[in-house]
Design a protein around this motif. Structure first.
Motif, short mmCIF file in Angstrom:
data_model
loop_
_atom_site.label_atom_id
_atom_site.label_comp_id
_atom_site.label_asym_id
_atom_site.label_seq_id
_atom_site.Cartn_x
_atom_site.Cartn_y
_atom_site.Cartn_z
N GLY A 293 -30.41 -16.88 -118.11
CA GLY A 293 -30.69 -18.30 -118.09
C GLY A 293 -31.90 -18.62 -117.25
O GLY A 293 -32.65 -17.72 -116.84
N PRO A 294 -32.13 -19.89 -116.97
CA PRO A 294 -33.24 -20.30 -116.11
C PRO A 294 -33.01 -19.85 -114.68
O PRO A 294 -31.91 -19.44 -114.31
N LYS A 295 -34.04 -19.92 -113.87
CA LYS A 295 -33.89 -19.57 -112.46
C LYS A 295 -33.12 -20.66 -111.73
O LYS A 295 -33.36 -21.85 -111.92
N GLY A 296 -32.19 -20.23 -110.89
CA GLY A 296 -31.44 -21.16 -110.07
C GLY A 296 -32.16 -21.41 -108.76
O GLY A 296 -33.27 -20.92 -108.52
N ALA A 297 -31.50 -22.13 -107.88
CA ALA A 297 -32.11 -22.50 -106.61
C ALA A 297 -32.38 -21.29 -105.72
O ALA A 297 -33.24 -21.35 -104.84
N GLN A 298 -31.66 -20.19 -105.93
CA GLN A 298 -31.92 -18.97 -105.18
C GLN A 298 -33.26 -18.35 -105.57
O GLN A 298 -33.83 -17.57 -104.83
N GLY A 299 -33.72 -18.68 -106.79
CA GLY A 299 -34.98 -18.12 -107.28
C GLY A 299 -34.80 -16.95 -108.21
O GLY A 299 -35.78 -16.27 -108.54
N VAL A 300 -33.56 -16.67 -108.66
CA VAL A 300 -33.32 -15.60 -109.63
C VAL A 300 -32.72 -16.19 -110.89
O VAL A 300 -32.09 -17.25 -110.87
N ALA A 301 -32.93 -15.48 -112.00
CA ALA A 301 -32.42 -15.95 -113.29
C ALA A 301 -30.89 -15.94 -113.29
O ALA A 301 -30.26 -15.00 -112.81
N LEU A 302 -30.30 -16.99 -113.85
CA LEU A 302 -28.86 -17.11 -113.91
C LEU A 302 -28.29 -16.21 -115.00
O LEU A 302 -28.90 -16.03 -116.05
N THR A 303 -27.09 -15.67 -114.74
CA THR A 303 -26.40 -14.81 -115.70
C THR A 303 -25.23 -15.55 -116.29
O THR A 303 -24.35 -16.01 -115.54
N PRO A 304 -25.15 -15.71 -117.61
CA PRO A 304 -24.02 -16.42 -118.21
C PRO A 304 -22.68 -15.82 -117.78
O PRO A 304 -22.50 -14.61 -117.82
N GLY A 305 -21.78 -16.69 -117.34
CA GLY A 305 -20.45 -16.24 -116.96
C GLY A 305 -20.36 -15.56 -115.62
O GLY A 305 -19.26 -15.19 -115.19
N ARG A 306 -21.50 -15.41 -114.91
CA ARG A 306 -21.47 -14.71 -113.62
C ARG A 306 -22.24 -15.44 -112.53
O ARG A 306 -22.28 -14.96 -111.39
N SER A 307 -22.87 -16.54 -112.83
CA SER A 307 -23.60 -17.33 -111.83
C SER A 307 -22.90 -18.67 -111.63
O SER A 307 -22.41 -19.26 -112.59
N ILE A 308 -22.88 -19.12 -110.38
CA ILE A 308 -22.32 -20.43 -110.09
C ILE A 308 -23.28 -21.20 -109.19
O ILE A 308 -24.08 -20.63 -108.46
N ALA A 309 -23.19 -22.50 -109.29
CA ALA A 309 -23.85 -23.40 -108.35
C ALA A 309 -22.83 -23.81 -107.30
O ALA A 309 -21.66 -24.05 -107.62
N VAL A 310 -23.27 -23.86 -106.04
CA VAL A 310 -22.37 -24.15 -104.93
C VAL A 310 -23.03 -25.14 -103.98
O VAL A 310 -24.21 -25.46 -104.10
N VAL A 336 -18.42 -13.55 -109.29
CA VAL A 336 -19.59 -14.36 -109.62
C VAL A 336 -20.52 -14.37 -108.41
O VAL A 336 -20.19 -13.82 -107.36
N PHE A 337 -21.68 -15.03 -108.55
CA PHE A 337 -22.66 -15.04 -107.48
C PHE A 337 -23.17 -16.46 -107.27
O PHE A 337 -23.47 -17.18 -108.23
N ALA A 338 -23.27 -16.85 -106.01
CA ALA A 338 -23.75 -18.19 -105.65
C ALA A 338 -25.27 -18.21 -105.75
O ALA A 338 -25.96 -17.77 -104.84
N GLN A 339 -25.80 -18.71 -106.85
CA GLN A 339 -27.23 -18.61 -107.12
C GLN A 339 -27.91 -19.94 -107.43
O GLN A 339 -29.11 -19.97 -107.70
N ASP A 340 -27.16 -21.04 -107.39
CA ASP A 340 -27.74 -22.33 -107.76
C ASP A 340 -27.05 -23.43 -106.96
O ASP A 340 -26.08 -23.18 -106.24
N THR A 341 -27.54 -24.64 -107.10
CA THR A 341 -26.95 -25.78 -106.41
C THR A 341 -27.20 -27.04 -107.22
O THR A 341 -27.84 -27.00 -108.27
N GLY A 342 -26.72 -28.17 -106.75
CA GLY A 342 -26.94 -29.46 -107.42
C GLY A 342 -26.38 -30.58 -106.57
O GLY A 342 -25.47 -30.36 -105.75
N SER A 343 -26.90 -31.77 -106.76
CA SER A 343 -26.50 -32.87 -105.88
C SER A 343 -25.04 -33.27 -106.05
O SER A 343 -24.45 -33.86 -105.15
N ALA A 344 -24.44 -32.94 -107.19
CA ALA A 344 -23.03 -33.27 -107.40
C ALA A 344 -22.10 -32.16 -106.94
O ALA A 344 -20.89 -32.33 -106.96
N ILE A 345 -22.66 -31.04 -106.52
CA ILE A 345 -21.85 -29.90 -106.12
C ILE A 345 -21.71 -29.93 -104.60
O ILE A 345 -22.49 -29.33 -103.87
N LEU A 346 -20.70 -30.63 -104.14
CA LEU A 346 -20.51 -30.88 -102.72
C LEU A 346 -19.09 -30.51 -102.32
O LEU A 346 -18.14 -30.89 -103.00
N GLY A 347 -18.96 -29.80 -101.22
CA GLY A 347 -17.65 -29.48 -100.71
C GLY A 347 -17.45 -27.98 -100.54
O GLY A 347 -18.17 -27.16 -101.11
#
Length: 390
Positions: A293-310, A336-347
């Motif tokens: 997939g596209p690069k997440g906030a970590q700066g690496v490409a996301l893997t379907p089914g194995r990347s999460i935003a936290v 899975v691996f914590a590789q992305d984020t988002g403003s709605a992903i809080l907690g």
């Protein structure tokens, strides 16, 4: 608008209103995390002293036997995500990358044994709360597009306009589509043209997407449009607008699709209720790149089914995480691996699961809103930077 387009409209509205998925460097309508239930027992631990030090969670050291499904997961699938993780590793995990690469050709039993030997599981809990949280999902849309307008392809996807930073905030979505001065600033800046404005909004919400693009000479190929910036206007959910206007009783597929089909003349009004506008950059999509997939906030490409935003204040980027969710949409027990984020992903116990790309992934991602538990996996060797038992 036909049924195919209505299905895409559903995804945009559900993403914007109900599940509040994240995207790569994109803003989303906040979705509240459920109140966490009190949890007794266990020794609470302070967060790890990593580059991004968590402050919203407590880490409770547990035995590997607590992790549901650890003997059944396909670790060979997860290893592709770990190798990507090692392209820009958290410093705490960098020392493991040489062995990670060597184990890429090992069998799953060897990978599992190594994981258990090298990493200590910590159950994530909210400070003053419990281990239960919320799982949602996001995806990468995929649409047909043309390089030049015509034949029904009249909705542009723009690069950042010249002089964007000189005016903050920049023009609203409605102004971009109606004011001559905004149009002049965007002249010649279109990357591609879509058939429907709702498809464009989905890309704006998700922050990136794949286009099966037709060039002027008739040649077709895949490209990715990735997030490049915004007009600095606030994000407003179009689903929320429909609810507030009393136009639908709830933002579910039957109500939304019926409203769009019955009110084609008001679709722009609905879209303009969200003043935020996203600009893109074009990236090639061929070879092995197409498998990620596209690069997440970590700066690496996301893997379907194995990347999460936290929430990065709960889990540092690059951390391996054991994820467990019973459904009802999809049951998951996996690495899975914590590789992305988002403003709605809080907690502390909050994750957005990268489902992949295309309509099937989008249909599934839009229905995921379910209970979640997480365990951070921390190197046993990093005792000086690991969580410390109270």
């Amino acid at each position: 608008m036909n049924f195919h387009l209505l299905r895409h409209a559903l995804m945009a509205l559900i993403v914007g209103t109900l599940v509040a998925c994240t995207t790569t460097k994109q803003q989303h309508d906040p979705s509240p995390v459920p109140e966490l239930q009190p949890h007794g027992g266990g020794a609470a631990a302070r967060p790890p002293l990593a580059t991004n030090t968590p402050t919203k969670s407590r880490w409770v050291a547990v035995d590997w036997s607590e992790l549901p499904g650890v003997q059944q997961d396909s670790f060979s699938e997860a290893w592709n995500a770990w190798i990507k993780n090692c392209e820009r590793p958290n410093t705490v995990f960098a020392g493991l990358c040489r062995e990670v690469r060597q184990l890429s050709i090992a069998d799953e039993d060897a990978q599992r044994s190594w994981l258990m030997e090298k990493l200590q599981p910590y159950r994530l809990e909210a400070v003053g709360g419990g281990p239960d949280g919320l799982l949602t999902s996001y995806y990468e849309p995929m649409f047909d597009a043309q390089r030049i307008p015509g034949n029904g392809y009249n909705v542009p996807l723009y690069q950042t306009p010249l002089g964007l930073g000189k005016r903050k905030p920049w023009y609203t979505r409605q102004q971009i589509e109606t004011l001559p001065e905004a149009q002049a600033a965007l002249a010649g800046r279109a990357i591609a043209w879509l058939r429907d404005p709702v498809d464009a909004l989905i890309l704006h919400i998700q922050g990136s997407g794949r286009l099966n693009i037709t060039e002027p000479d008739g040649r077709q190929h895949l490209i990715r449009v990735a997030f490049a910036g915004t007009n600095d206007q606030p994000y407003k959910s179009v689903g929320r607008w429909l609810l507030d206007q009393g136009l639908v009783r709830d933002a579910t597929w039957p109500g939304i699709s019926a409203w769009i089909a019955a009110n084609p003349g008001r679709v722009n009004e609905m879209l303009w209720s969200n003043p935020r506008y996203v600009f893109f950059r074009e990236e090639p999509l061929e070879g092995l790149d197409a498998a990620f997939g596209p690069k997440g906030a970590q700066g690496v490409a996301l893997t379907p089914g194995r990347s999460i935003a936290v929430d990065r204040n709960s889990i540092p980027y690059g951390t391996p995480v054991w994820l467990s969710s019973p459904g009802p949409t999809v049951a998951l027990n996996r690495l899975v691996f914590a590789q992305d984020t988002g403003s709605a992903i809080l907690g502390a116990v909050r994750a957005d699961f990268f489902m992949g790309w295309g309509q099937e992934a989008g249909d599934l991602a839009g229905r995921v809103k379910q209970n979640l538990r997480l365990w951070a996996l921390w190197p046993r060797s990093q005792v000086g930077q690991a969580p410390h038992l109270k």
